[in-house]
Every structure is written in C-alpha cells, then in structure tokens.
Design a protein around this motif. Structure first.
Motif, PDB file in Angstrom:
ATOM      1  N   ALA A  45      19.780 -14.283   2.457  1.00  0.00           N
ATOM      2  CA  ALA A  45      19.993 -15.606   3.590  1.00  0.00           C
ATOM      3  C   ALA A  45      18.867 -15.565   4.824  1.00  0.00           C
ATOM      4  CB  ALA A  45      21.208 -16.489   3.450  1.00  0.00           C
ATOM      5  N   ARG A  46      18.826 -14.846   5.478  1.00  0.00           N
ATOM      6  CA  ARG A  46      17.986 -14.161   6.183  1.00  0.00           C
ATOM      7  C   ARG A  46      16.511 -14.603   5.415  1.00  0.00           C
ATOM      8  NH1 ARG A  46      19.436 -11.762  11.063  1.00  0.00           N
ATOM      9  NH2 ARG A  46      21.102 -11.904  10.419  1.00  0.00           N
ATOM     10  N   GLU A  47      15.997 -13.869   4.880  1.00  0.00           N
ATOM     11  CA  GLU A  47      14.757 -14.102   4.249  1.00  0.00           C
ATOM     12  C   GLU A  47      14.084 -15.483   3.488  1.00  0.00           C
ATOM     13  OE1 GLU A  47      16.436 -11.118   3.880  1.00  0.00           O
ATOM     14  OE2 GLU A  47      14.967  -9.784   4.604  1.00  0.00           O
ATOM     15  N   VAL A  48      15.673 -16.529   2.941  1.00  0.00           N
ATOM     16  CA  VAL A  48      14.809 -17.566   2.942  1.00  0.00           C
ATOM     17  C   VAL A  48      14.681 -18.102   3.371  1.00  0.00           C
ATOM     18  CG1 VAL A  48      16.229 -20.023   1.955  1.00  0.00           C
ATOM     19  CG2 VAL A  48      16.768 -17.677   1.044  1.00  0.00           C
ATOM     20  N   GLY A  49      16.026 -18.309   5.173  1.00  0.00           N
ATOM     21  CA  GLY A  49      15.424 -18.944   6.689  1.00  0.00           C
ATOM     22  C   GLY A  49      14.256 -18.271   6.807  1.00  0.00           C
ATOM     23  N   GLN A  50      13.536 -17.156   7.179  1.00  0.00           N
ATOM     24  CA  GLN A  50      12.165 -17.127   7.620  1.00  0.00           C
ATOM     25  C   GLN A  50      11.625 -17.711   7.086  1.00  0.00           C
ATOM     26  OE1 GLN A  50      11.282 -14.983   9.904  1.00  0.00           O
ATOM     27  NE2 GLN A  50      13.825 -14.995  10.588  1.00  0.00           N
ATOM     28  N   ALA A  51      11.334 -18.040   5.393  1.00  0.00           N
ATOM     29  CA  ALA A  51      10.735 -18.908   5.142  1.00  0.00           C
ATOM     30  C   ALA A  51      10.636 -20.003   5.775  1.00  0.00           C
ATOM     31  CB  ALA A  51      11.255 -18.789   3.218  1.00  0.00           C
ATOM     32  N   MET A  52      11.754 -20.768   5.763  1.00  0.00           N
ATOM     33  CA  MET A  52      11.473 -21.546   6.228  1.00  0.00           C
ATOM     34  C   MET A  52      10.863 -22.448   7.193  1.00  0.00           C
ATOM     35  SD  MET A  52      13.405 -24.029   3.781  1.00  0.00           S
ATOM     36  CE  MET A  52      12.825 -22.247   2.802  1.00  0.00           C
ATOM     37  N   ALA A  53      11.545 -21.714   8.763  1.00  0.00           N
ATOM     38  CA  ALA A  53      10.954 -21.303   9.469  1.00  0.00           C
ATOM     39  C   ALA A  53       9.176 -20.987   9.312  1.00  0.00           C
ATOM     40  CB  ALA A  53      11.427 -20.346  10.423  1.00  0.00           C
ATOM     41  N   LYS A  54       8.295 -20.482   8.378  1.00  0.00           N
ATOM     42  CA  LYS A  54       7.108 -20.881   8.527  1.00  0.00           C
ATOM     43  C   LYS A  54       6.731 -21.776   7.803  1.00  0.00           C
ATOM     44  CE  LYS A  54       7.753 -15.559   9.168  1.00  0.00           C
ATOM     45  NZ  LYS A  54       6.949 -14.604   8.654  1.00  0.00           N
ATOM     46  N   ASN A  55       7.570 -22.092   7.378  1.00  0.00           N
ATOM     47  CA  ASN A  55       6.727 -24.098   6.385  1.00  0.00           C
ATOM     48  C   ASN A  55       5.781 -24.022   6.389  1.00  0.00           C
ATOM     49  OD1 ASN A  55       7.006 -25.542   4.038  1.00  0.00           O
ATOM     50  ND2 ASN A  55       8.690 -26.687   4.683  1.00  0.00           N
ATOM     51  N   PRO A  56       4.790 -24.463   6.227  1.00  0.00           N
ATOM     52  CA  PRO A  56       3.829 -24.625   6.093  1.00  0.00           C
ATOM     53  C   PRO A  56       3.473 -26.275   5.961  1.00  0.00           C
ATOM     54  CG  PRO A  56       3.024 -23.889   4.197  1.00  0.00           C
ATOM     55  CD  PRO A  56       4.386 -23.359   4.087  1.00  0.00           C
ATOM     56  N   VAL A  57       4.761 -27.084   4.983  1.00  0.00           N
ATOM     57  CA  VAL A  57       4.130 -28.242   5.244  1.00  0.00           C
ATOM     58  C   VAL A  57       6.128 -28.375   4.479  1.00  0.00           C
ATOM     59  CG1 VAL A  57       2.246 -27.960   3.394  1.00  0.00           C
ATOM     60  CG2 VAL A  57       4.229 -27.496   2.229  1.00  0.00           C
ATOM     61  N   ALA A  58       6.451 -29.026   6.685  1.00  0.00           N
ATOM     62  CA  ALA A  58       7.625 -29.121   6.863  1.00  0.00           C
ATOM     63  C   ALA A  58       7.407 -30.517   6.181  1.00  0.00           C
ATOM     64  CB  ALA A  58       8.384 -29.397   8.273  1.00  0.00           C
ATOM     65  N   LEU A  59       9.002 -30.942   5.265  1.00  0.00           N
ATOM     66  CA  LEU A  59       9.434 -32.743   5.180  1.00  0.00           C
ATOM     67  C   LEU A  59       8.486 -33.052   3.469  1.00  0.00           C
ATOM     68  CD1 LEU A  59      10.083 -35.333   5.334  1.00  0.00           C
ATOM     69  CD2 LEU A  59       7.824 -35.958   5.720  1.00  0.00           C
ATOM     70  N   ILE A  60       7.249 -31.805   3.113  1.00  0.00           N
ATOM     71  CA  ILE A  60       6.511 -32.347   1.988  1.00  0.00           C
ATOM     72  C   ILE A  60       8.077 -31.007   0.902  1.00  0.00           C
ATOM     73  CG2 ILE A  60       5.074 -31.795   0.578  1.00  0.00           C
ATOM     74  CD1 ILE A  60       2.991 -32.802   2.380  1.00  0.00           C
ATOM     75  N   ILE A  61       7.882 -30.321   1.441  1.00  0.00           N
ATOM     76  CA  ILE A  61       8.751 -28.840   1.223  1.00  0.00           C
ATOM     77  C   ILE A  61       9.769 -28.185   2.431  1.00  0.00           C
ATOM     78  CG2 ILE A  61       9.598 -26.352   0.943  1.00  0.00           C
ATOM     79  CD1 ILE A  61       6.957 -25.715   0.415  1.00  0.00           C
ATOM     80  N   PRO A  62      11.224 -29.158   1.740  1.00  0.00           N
ATOM     81  CA  PRO A  62      12.014 -30.320   3.125  1.00  0.00           C
ATOM     82  C   PRO A  62      13.233 -29.274   3.136  1.00  0.00           C
ATOM     83  CG  PRO A  62      13.217 -30.296   0.851  1.00  0.00           C
ATOM     84  CD  PRO A  62      11.526 -29.947   0.584  1.00  0.00           C
ATOM     85  N   CYS A  63      12.185 -28.623   4.371  1.00  0.00           N
ATOM     86  CA  CYS A  63      13.539 -26.807   5.100  1.00  0.00           C
ATOM     87  C   CYS A  63      14.275 -28.014   5.983  1.00  0.00           C
ATOM     88  CB  CYS A  63      12.322 -26.205   5.731  1.00  0.00           C
ATOM     89  SG  CYS A  63      11.546 -27.611   6.767  1.00  0.00           S
ATOM     90  N   GLY A 122      21.925 -19.054   1.717  1.00  0.00           N
ATOM     91  CA  GLY A 122      22.740 -18.363   0.952  1.00  0.00           C
ATOM     92  C   GLY A 122      22.426 -19.207  -0.189  1.00  0.00           C
ATOM     93  N   THR A 123      22.763 -20.488  -0.463  1.00  0.00           N
ATOM     94  CA  THR A 123      22.810 -20.729  -1.710  1.00  0.00           C
ATOM     95  C   THR A 123      21.579 -20.500  -2.479  1.00  0.00           C
ATOM     96  OG1 THR A 123      24.749 -22.255  -1.321  1.00  0.00           O
ATOM     97  CG2 THR A 123      23.271 -22.982  -3.264  1.00  0.00           C
ATOM     98  N   ILE A 124      19.899 -20.845  -1.783  1.00  0.00           N
ATOM     99  CA  ILE A 124      19.006 -20.974  -2.169  1.00  0.00           C
ATOM    100  C   ILE A 124      18.966 -19.524  -2.949  1.00  0.00           C
ATOM    101  CG2 ILE A 124      16.149 -20.678  -1.182  1.00  0.00           C
ATOM    102  CD1 ILE A 124      16.480 -23.211  -0.576  1.00  0.00           C
ATOM    103  N   ALA A 125      18.926 -18.366  -2.527  1.00  0.00           N
ATOM    104  CA  ALA A 125      19.387 -16.338  -2.111  1.00  0.00           C
ATOM    105  C   ALA A 125      19.503 -17.013  -3.906  1.00  0.00           C
ATOM    106  CB  ALA A 125      19.376 -16.157  -0.764  1.00  0.00           C
ATOM    107  N   ARG A 126      20.897 -16.954  -4.181  1.00  0.00           N
ATOM    108  CA  ARG A 126      21.810 -16.962  -5.498  1.00  0.00           C
ATOM    109  C   ARG A 126      21.165 -17.925  -5.661  1.00  0.00           C
ATOM    110  NH1 ARG A 126      25.504 -19.816  -3.660  1.00  0.00           N
ATOM    111  NH2 ARG A 126      25.935 -21.214  -5.153  1.00  0.00           N
ATOM    112  N   ASP A 127      20.323 -18.468  -6.257  1.00  0.00           N
ATOM    113  CA  ASP A 127      19.648 -19.310  -7.063  1.00  0.00           C
ATOM    114  C   ASP A 127      18.575 -18.808  -7.089  1.00  0.00           C
ATOM    115  OD1 ASP A 127      21.952 -21.544  -7.086  1.00  0.00           O
ATOM    116  OD2 ASP A 127      20.692 -22.797  -6.200  1.00  0.00           O
ATOM    117  N   LEU A 128      18.042 -17.836  -6.498  1.00  0.00           N
ATOM    118  CA  LEU A 128      17.174 -16.963  -6.628  1.00  0.00           C
ATOM    119  C   LEU A 128      16.953 -15.581  -7.234  1.00  0.00           C
ATOM    120  CD1 LEU A 128      14.253 -18.289  -4.223  1.00  0.00           C
ATOM    121  CD2 LEU A 128      14.307 -19.011  -6.167  1.00  0.00           C
ATOM    122  N   GLY A 129      18.272 -15.639  -7.362  1.00  0.00           N
ATOM    123  CA  GLY A 129      18.686 -14.113  -8.292  1.00  0.00           C
ATOM    124  C   GLY A 129      19.367 -12.612  -6.901  1.00  0.00           C
TER     125      GLY A 129
END
Length: 186
Positions: free
Chosen positions: A123-141, A110-117
C-alpha cells in the motif's frame, strides 16, 4: 518520450490548469494553481523543453472535459491517451487500476495493492505512485484514500485541501456526522 512535447495553459472554474502532450498522449497535467504563471512554472519544471501549442483534437477534448470537471459536471478521463513511457511497469499497473475508479467513487491504497496481487505492505508503494502521478485528475489519484477511508496526503498545490475540494465536486463529503441523540440514562 516520443517526439516533441507541447503544452497549453487554460482557465477553468477551479483556476488555471496546464496540460502537456507528445504524439503518444498526455505526459503531464497540472492541477489549478493560483495564477497562470504559477501553473506554467509548475508544469514546465518537469518539461523544460516543452513548447506552447494549440492542442490536437484528442487534447482539446481532454481540455473541454477538465473544464466540465471543474464546473462540477461529471467527466470521464479513462480513455484519454497517456504517455507514461518514463514510469516503471509497477507504477503503470497502479495508474491503470486508479483509472478504473470513476466519478464519485473512492478506493484505498491497500485495495489497489490487493487488486494488483500485492500484499497490504505494498500500500505504501501505491501511495508513492499516487504522490508521483504525472497526470493528476486524468489518473484520479484524488480518489485514492488512506486506510480507513481517511483522506491521506495530496502532492498537488493546496495539498489535502485540494483533494477534498475535488472530491466535493464529485459529491463525496468528509464532514463528520452529527452526534446521535444522547441517552438520558433511563
């Protein structure tokens, strides 16, 4: 993805990891698996055309940082070049926001969603992006939590247990506090 895709499977204290890259940057990262063969299979499932290769300097530096990370040493991946050409603009914005969450810190979907306006409904879409993160750790999901600071899911091998282990490496614990001394009712 520009040009050829190369990959490397390497050992860490957390187990074998995999990294794949193009001339533009890291295109995929595989968190530790049970063994090198499993890690390789999981990595190449998304990149069947990738070829094994020795890493160029920027990738070798990233590999060294990953080894430090899984040894429990602070590591910063925010400057690692990425190739996210296959991702939507919204997912790339989410990933950029997640990359600003540093070692030992957490945030929420939710915080990421809010920070993106976007509103809290995103928040659910942010969660979907984290679930599909192709570079986990480097993008620290693993540092992005569900509402109320709950761990939430984790799509890497080991699921939420792996997320908890990674957060513990960074000094973040989810142990329940000891109950307060009970009153005697006086």
């Amino acid at each position: 993805m520009p040009g050829k895709t190369h990959f490397l499977i390497f050992d860490t204290e957390g187990g074998p990891c995999g990294i794949a890259w193009t001339a533009a940057g890291v295109v995929r990262f595989q968190l530790p698996g049970d063994d090198a063969a499993t890690t390789c299979r999981l990595l190449l499932r998304h990149l069947p055309e990738a070829e094994a290769a020795d890493p160029p300097p920027a990738i070798a530096e990233t590999v060294a940082a990953v080894k430090r990370y899984f040894a429990g040493e602070q590591a910063d991946f925010s400057k690692v070049p990425l190739d996210l050409a296959g991702q939507s603009a919204f997912f790339r914005a989410i990933y950029d926001a997640a990359r600003r969450v540093h070692w030992g810190e957490t945030t929420t979907y939710g915080t990421i969603a809010r920070d993106l306006g976007a509103g809290p409904e995103m928040a659910r879409e942010v969660g979907q992006a984290m679930a599909k993160n192709p570079v986990a750790l480097i993008i620290p999901c693993h540092r992005v939590l569900a509402a109320g600071g709950k761990v939430g899911g984790f799509s890497a091998p080991g699921g939420a247990s792996s997320k908890l282990k990674m957060l513990a490496l960074e000094g973040i614990s989810f142990e329940q506090p000891e109950p307060a001394q009970q009153s005697f009712g006086f």
